[in-house]
Structure formats: C-alpha cells, structure tokens
Design a protein around this motif. Structure first.
Motif, PDB file in Angstrom:
ATOM      1  N   THR A  93       0.951  -1.453  -0.054  1.00 21.63           N
ATOM      2  CA  THR A  93       0.062  -0.064  -0.035  1.00 21.63           C
ATOM      3  C   THR A  93       0.876   1.151   0.230  1.00 21.63           C
ATOM      4  OG1 THR A  93       0.027   0.079   2.554  1.00 21.63           O
ATOM      5  CG2 THR A  93      -1.885  -1.038   1.304  1.00 21.63           C
ATOM      6  N   LYS A  94       2.092   0.981  -0.271  1.00 22.07           N
ATOM      7  CA  LYS A  94       3.008   2.185  -0.341  1.00 22.07           C
ATOM      8  C   LYS A  94       2.655   2.991  -1.386  1.00 22.07           C
ATOM      9  CE  LYS A  94       7.142  -0.051   1.939  1.00 22.07           C
ATOM     10  NZ  LYS A  94       8.395  -0.456   1.571  1.00 22.07           N
ATOM     11  N   LEU A  95       2.660   4.611  -1.308  1.00 21.90           N
ATOM     12  CA  LEU A  95       2.581   5.511  -2.316  1.00 21.90           C
ATOM     13  C   LEU A  95       3.784   5.851  -3.186  1.00 21.90           C
ATOM     14  CD1 LEU A  95       0.009   7.916  -0.541  1.00 21.90           C
ATOM     15  CD2 LEU A  95      -0.419   5.632  -1.756  1.00 21.90           C
ATOM     16  N   TRP A  96       4.926   5.944  -2.316  1.00 19.07           N
ATOM     17  CA  TRP A  96       6.242   5.889  -3.117  1.00 19.07           C
ATOM     18  C   TRP A  96       7.122   4.955  -2.532  1.00 19.07           C
ATOM     19  CZ3 TRP A  96       3.802  10.154  -0.323  1.00 19.07           C
ATOM     20  CH2 TRP A  96       4.274  10.562   0.733  1.00 19.07           C
ATOM     21  N   ILE A  97       8.249   4.787  -3.101  1.00 20.94           N
ATOM     22  CA  ILE A  97       9.402   4.367  -2.618  1.00 20.94           C
ATOM     23  C   ILE A  97      10.791   4.890  -2.964  1.00 20.94           C
ATOM     24  CG2 ILE A  97       8.264   1.713  -2.808  1.00 20.94           C
ATOM     25  CD1 ILE A  97       9.774   1.456  -5.288  1.00 20.94           C
ATOM     26  N   TYR A  98      11.759   4.656  -2.466  1.00 21.36           N
ATOM     27  CA  TYR A  98      12.887   4.983  -2.698  1.00 21.36           C
ATOM     28  C   TYR A  98      14.103   3.872  -3.565  1.00 21.36           C
ATOM     29  CZ  TYR A  98      12.119   9.224  -0.235  1.00 21.36           C
ATOM     30  OH  TYR A  98      11.875  10.528   0.386  1.00 21.36           O
ATOM     31  N   GLU A  99      14.342   4.250  -4.572  1.00 25.82           N
ATOM     32  CA  GLU A  99      15.100   3.144  -5.465  1.00 25.82           C
ATOM     33  C   GLU A  99      16.250   4.040  -6.063  1.00 25.82           C
ATOM     34  OE1 GLU A  99      14.102   1.202  -9.417  1.00 25.82           O
ATOM     35  OE2 GLU A  99      12.936   0.316  -7.889  1.00 25.82           O
ATOM     36  N   ASN A 100      17.447   3.550  -5.518  1.00 22.81           N
ATOM     37  CA  ASN A 100      18.990   4.028  -6.006  1.00 22.81           C
ATOM     38  C   ASN A 100      18.815   5.703  -5.514  1.00 22.81           C
ATOM     39  OD1 ASN A 100      19.527   1.526  -7.333  1.00 22.81           O
ATOM     40  ND2 ASN A 100      18.514   2.087  -9.002  1.00 22.81           N
ATOM     41  N   GLY A 101      18.232   5.684  -4.334  1.00 22.05           N
ATOM     42  CA  GLY A 101      18.257   7.222  -4.119  1.00 22.05           C
ATOM     43  C   GLY A 101      17.455   8.179  -4.705  1.00 22.05           C
ATOM     44  N   LYS A 102      16.418   7.606  -5.586  1.00 19.14           N
ATOM     45  CA  LYS A 102      15.525   8.346  -6.046  1.00 19.14           C
ATOM     46  C   LYS A 102      13.953   7.906  -5.754  1.00 19.14           C
ATOM     47  CE  LYS A 102      14.399   9.852 -10.683  1.00 19.14           C
ATOM     48  NZ  LYS A 102      14.774   9.616 -12.465  1.00 19.14           N
ATOM     49  N   ARG A 103      13.218   9.117  -5.496  1.00 20.24           N
ATOM     50  CA  ARG A 103      11.705   8.640  -4.951  1.00 20.24           C
ATOM     51  C   ARG A 103      11.066   8.673  -6.203  1.00 20.24           C
ATOM     52  NH1 ARG A 103       8.390  12.807  -0.958  1.00 20.24           N
ATOM     53  NH2 ARG A 103       8.414  13.878  -2.820  1.00 20.24           N
ATOM     54  N   LEU A 104      10.430   7.483  -6.216  1.00 17.08           N
ATOM     55  CA  LEU A 104       9.504   6.942  -7.202  1.00 17.08           C
ATOM     56  C   LEU A 104       8.066   6.668  -6.616  1.00 17.08           C
ATOM     57  CD1 LEU A 104      11.503   4.283  -8.974  1.00 17.08           C
ATOM     58  CD2 LEU A 104      11.457   6.636  -9.480  1.00 17.08           C
ATOM     59  N   ILE A 105       7.107   7.300  -7.358  1.00 13.73           N
ATOM     60  CA  ILE A 105       5.678   7.152  -6.958  1.00 13.73           C
ATOM     61  C   ILE A 105       5.082   5.825  -7.573  1.00 13.73           C
ATOM     62  CG2 ILE A 105       5.143   9.572  -6.848  1.00 13.73           C
ATOM     63  CD1 ILE A 105       3.515   9.111  -9.574  1.00 13.73           C
ATOM     64  N   THR A 106       4.187   5.003  -6.781  1.00 13.98           N
ATOM     65  CA  THR A 106       3.760   3.699  -7.110  1.00 13.98           C
ATOM     66  C   THR A 106       2.528   3.827  -7.585  1.00 13.98           C
ATOM     67  OG1 THR A 106       2.501   3.355  -5.083  1.00 13.98           O
ATOM     68  CG2 THR A 106       4.869   2.863  -4.996  1.00 13.98           C
ATOM     69  N   PRO A 107       2.030   2.856  -8.372  1.00 12.60           N
ATOM     70  CA  PRO A 107       0.635   2.843  -9.250  1.00 12.60           C
ATOM     71  C   PRO A 107      -0.579   2.926  -8.145  1.00 12.60           C
ATOM     72  CG  PRO A 107       2.073   1.124 -10.186  1.00 12.60           C
ATOM     73  CD  PRO A 107       2.836   1.657  -8.965  1.00 12.60           C
ATOM     74  N   MET A 108      -0.023   2.644  -6.702  1.00 12.50           N
ATOM     75  CA  MET A 108      -1.281   2.857  -5.781  1.00 12.50           C
ATOM     76  C   MET A 108      -1.500   4.368  -5.577  1.00 12.50           C
ATOM     77  SD  MET A 108      -3.066   1.687  -3.498  1.00 12.50           S
ATOM     78  CE  MET A 108      -2.503  -0.034  -3.442  1.00 12.50           C
ATOM     79  N   LEU A 109      -0.438   5.299  -5.656  1.00 11.74           N
ATOM     80  CA  LEU A 109      -0.892   6.844  -5.596  1.00 11.74           C
ATOM     81  C   LEU A 109      -1.607   7.087  -6.805  1.00 11.74           C
ATOM     82  CD1 LEU A 109      -0.678   9.475  -4.354  1.00 11.74           C
ATOM     83  CD2 LEU A 109       1.758   9.611  -5.289  1.00 11.74           C
ATOM     84  N   ILE A 110      -1.083   6.649  -7.897  1.00 14.07           N
ATOM     85  CA  ILE A 110      -1.906   7.186  -9.152  1.00 14.07           C
ATOM     86  C   ILE A 110      -3.313   6.675  -9.236  1.00 14.07           C
ATOM     87  CG2 ILE A 110      -1.887   7.192 -11.766  1.00 14.07           C
ATOM     88  CD1 ILE A 110       1.205   6.534 -11.682  1.00 14.07           C
ATOM     89  N   VAL A 111      -3.624   5.520  -8.918  1.00 13.83           N
ATOM     90  CA  VAL A 111      -5.034   5.222  -8.725  1.00 13.83           C
ATOM     91  C   VAL A 111      -5.739   5.905  -7.910  1.00 13.83           C
ATOM     92  CG1 VAL A 111      -4.793   2.942  -7.149  1.00 13.83           C
ATOM     93  CG2 VAL A 111      -6.611   3.227  -9.122  1.00 13.83           C
ATOM     94  N   MET A 112      -5.345   6.323  -6.792  1.00 15.37           N
ATOM     95  CA  MET A 112      -5.817   6.938  -5.757  1.00 15.37           C
ATOM     96  C   MET A 112      -6.230   8.268  -6.205  1.00 15.37           C
ATOM     97  SD  MET A 112      -3.948   5.715  -2.073  1.00 15.37           S
ATOM     98  CE  MET A 112      -4.245   4.508  -1.201  1.00 15.37           C
ATOM     99  N   LEU A 113      -5.321   8.961  -7.075  1.00 15.86           N
ATOM    100  CA  LEU A 113      -5.530  10.308  -7.498  1.00 15.86           C
ATOM    101  C   LEU A 113      -6.715  10.128  -8.792  1.00 15.86           C
ATOM    102  CD1 LEU A 113      -1.941  11.564  -7.866  1.00 15.86           C
ATOM    103  CD2 LEU A 113      -3.798  12.403  -6.352  1.00 15.86           C
ATOM    104  N   ALA A 114      -6.514   8.913  -9.247  1.00 14.61           N
ATOM    105  CA  ALA A 114      -7.679   8.813 -10.561  1.00 14.61           C
ATOM    106  C   ALA A 114      -9.128   8.839  -9.750  1.00 14.61           C
ATOM    107  CB  ALA A 114      -7.374   7.423 -11.077  1.00 14.61           C
ATOM    108  N   ILE A 115      -9.189   8.105  -8.671  1.00 13.65           N
ATOM    109  CA  ILE A 115     -10.249   8.042  -8.128  1.00 13.65           C
ATOM    110  C   ILE A 115     -11.131   9.300  -7.352  1.00 13.65           C
ATOM    111  CG2 ILE A 115     -11.666   7.071  -5.924  1.00 13.65           C
ATOM    112  CD1 ILE A 115     -11.410   4.752  -8.046  1.00 13.65           C
ATOM    113  N   GLY A 116      -9.921   9.972  -6.926  1.00 12.21           N
ATOM    114  CA  GLY A 116     -10.239  11.366  -6.349  1.00 12.21           C
ATOM    115  C   GLY A 116     -10.618  12.411  -7.468  1.00 12.21           C
TER     116      GLY A 116
END
Length: 324
Positions: free
Chosen positions: A181-204
């Motif tokens: 259920t994470k909305l973003w993660i850190y990968e190689n020192g870079k913050r990336l948003i996840t599809p979970m955040l995008i779909v929540m924004l789509a619903i809202g």
C-alpha cells in the motif's frame, strides 16, 4: 435548519470517528468478502436511516424528508459512479487485496471535495438567486447527455486518464509494480511514486466530475447546507462496501442511466420552477415528499426493468447456444 457551529463540529467529529472505525477494520490489505461488504452496507444504511429519524424528531418532517430525498438521490448517483470505479480498477490492474484501501482513500478525497463544492454552492445560492436557473439547466442538459450516451452503440468501456493524471505521470517518475500500500518508494536514492498513488488520484479527481451533477441535484431538493453535507457523507461512506457487494450486479443494471436521467431532469425542472417562484412568477412548486416519491419510484421501476431485460437477454443467449 438553524445549525449552530457546535452542531457542525459534533457532526464532523462523529463522521471522523466512523471513518476511523471503518479504517480500523479494513487497515490490513485483504480481499473483501460478500459477507463483510453486506454487513457494512447494512450498517451504513441503518446509520443513515437513524440520522433521518433523528431529524424527524428534532426538526420535523420537512428536514427529514429533504435528507432522505437527498440521500437516495446521492446514493443512486454513487451507484452509477461505481461503473467508472470498475474501469479505473481494471485500467490500473489493482490487486484485489488493495482495492478496499484505494476506495477508502478515494472516499476521503471525495468527502473533502464535496465539502468544498457544498460551501461554494451555498455561497452562490445566498448571493445570487438566479443560480437556480443555471443549476436547473445544467441538470436538464446532463439528463439529456445521459440518455444520449445510454443509447449510443459505441460506448467507451475503457477508462481514459484525465489531464491531471497525465501531468502527474509526466512530471513524477513511477514504478511499474505495486509495493503493497506504499504510495512511493526510494530506489537508487531516487523517490518513485507507485501505481497505488496514481489510482488513488484517479478515483479522487474523477469525483470532481461526479460532484458537478450531484451537488446541483441535491440543492434542488434542499437549500440547507447541513442536510446537503450529511446526505452526501452518508451516501459516500458506504460506497466502497457497495462496490464489492454489487460489483457483479452493476452489469445487470442496464437501464440505470435512463432512470438517473429522469431523476436529474425532474430535479432540473423543479429547480427552474423554484427559481421562477422566487422571481415572483406564480408557478406550482414540487414538494419534497413528491420528489422523494418520484425518485424512489423511478429507481424501483428502473431496477425491475433492468433485471427483466438482462434475464431476457440471457435466455436468448442460452437459446442461441442450445440451437448451435
């Protein structure tokens, strides 16, 4: 109704407490069962009925009737919105165990947006009585558009991302996979948003479009911001459970758009008659209880005809397969 600031605060706090309870029971990602969805749907409906009965005892029949008319209208419009939610879930391939969390956050976003729209609508109505003409005309246009879309043979069954979502995806790098259920993660020192955040924004963000017809519709039934807010809140609070309960039934409600178009057109006419009356023109006004009867009657007839049409189509399909 003369609602004090204390009453507003108490109402909001009670709703927040109910949201917290709902979140507590659904805090762990899991696939919602029909039993769980049915139980919570009944709970939310009972709470709405109890609130309407409290209004009946405390304030009289008119506020109570306005609440029930608004609640039924908003609930029926919410059911139509579930079609879009299904398309969004399919578009973003949301795993079943995360869908309840997406819908919960989507409902919270919807409540905040509805609160803003309700406040803006109340301010407009208080300052400009002619806004009822605009609301009425918009609802009649929306009713015509619903009928046109329902009769169209080329219905788009895929969710198309709006400009806001496309802008988010362009400006913020994202992952291709869900990470719980994470909305973003850190990968190689870079913050990336996840599809979970995008779909929540789509619903809202999609709810903004829903509010454009639902808020004018309920203001056609009552001008009391308190009743408008509580009717919207109770209609939205049980929406995510309703999604899982009638997910399979949605495809069978083939005449729902026609029923909603009749309801929106009826309320649009009611708004225009009210605006004419406020302008000094002697025209008949439609009472709250007549409105409630029309809304419930249309929904009942629409549901019955939808199920009959679906059953007839299924029988024809079975007969064709047997013949083949």
């Amino acid at each position: 109704m003369d609602v004090s600031l204390t009453m507003w605060v108490v109402t909001v706090l009670v709703l927040c407490a109910l949201i917290a309870v709902d979140f507590f029971f659904g805090r762990k990602p899991h696939e919602v069962t029909l039993r769980e969805a049915g139980t919570w749907t009944i709970i939310w409906i009972v709470l709405a009925v109890l609130f309407g009965l409290w209004l009946l005892v405390a304030e009289g029949g008119t506020p109570s009737g306005e609440f029930f008319a608004g609640y039924v209208t908003e609930k029926s419009l919410s059911v139509d919105n579930l079609f879009v939610f299904v398309l969004i879930m399919t578009k973003f391939a949301v795993p079943a165990q995360y869908q309840a969390r997406v819908l919960l956050v989507g409902v919270l976003i919807a409540l905040v947006l509805r609160g803003i729209f309700i406040a803006a609508g109340a301010a407009l109505i208080a300052s400009f009585s002619w806004v009822f003409y605009i609301f009425g005309a918009f609802l009649i246009w929306t009713a015509w558009k619903l009928i046109k879309d329902a009769r169209s043979e080329e219905e788009d069954e895929e969710y198309e991302e709006n400009r806001f979502l496309k802008m988010v995806e362009r400006r913020f790098p994202s992952t291709d996979e869900y990470h719980g259920t994470k909305l973003w993660i850190y990968e190689n020192g870079k913050r990336l948003i996840t599809p979970m955040l995008i779909v929540m924004l789509a619903i809202g963000s999609t709810d903004i479009l829903f509010a454009l017809d639902s808020i004018p519709a309920i203001y056609g039934l009552t001008e009391d911001p308190y009743i408008v807010f509580t009717a919207n809140a109770f209609a939205l609070m049980g929406l995510r459970q309703l999604y899982f309960l009638i997910g399979g039934l949605l495809q069978k409600l083939v005449h729902l758009s026609y029923g909603l178009s009749i309801i929106l057109g009826f309320i649009g006419v009611k708004l225009i008659l009210h605006a004419l009356h406020e302008s000094g023109v002697h025209v008949p006004e439609i009472s709250t209880f007549v409105s409630l009867g029309v809304i419930c009657g249309v929904l009942i007839v629409t549901t019955i005809t939808s199920l009959m049409a679906t059953r007839k189509e299924q029988q024809s399909s079975d007969s064709a397969k047997s013949g083949a």
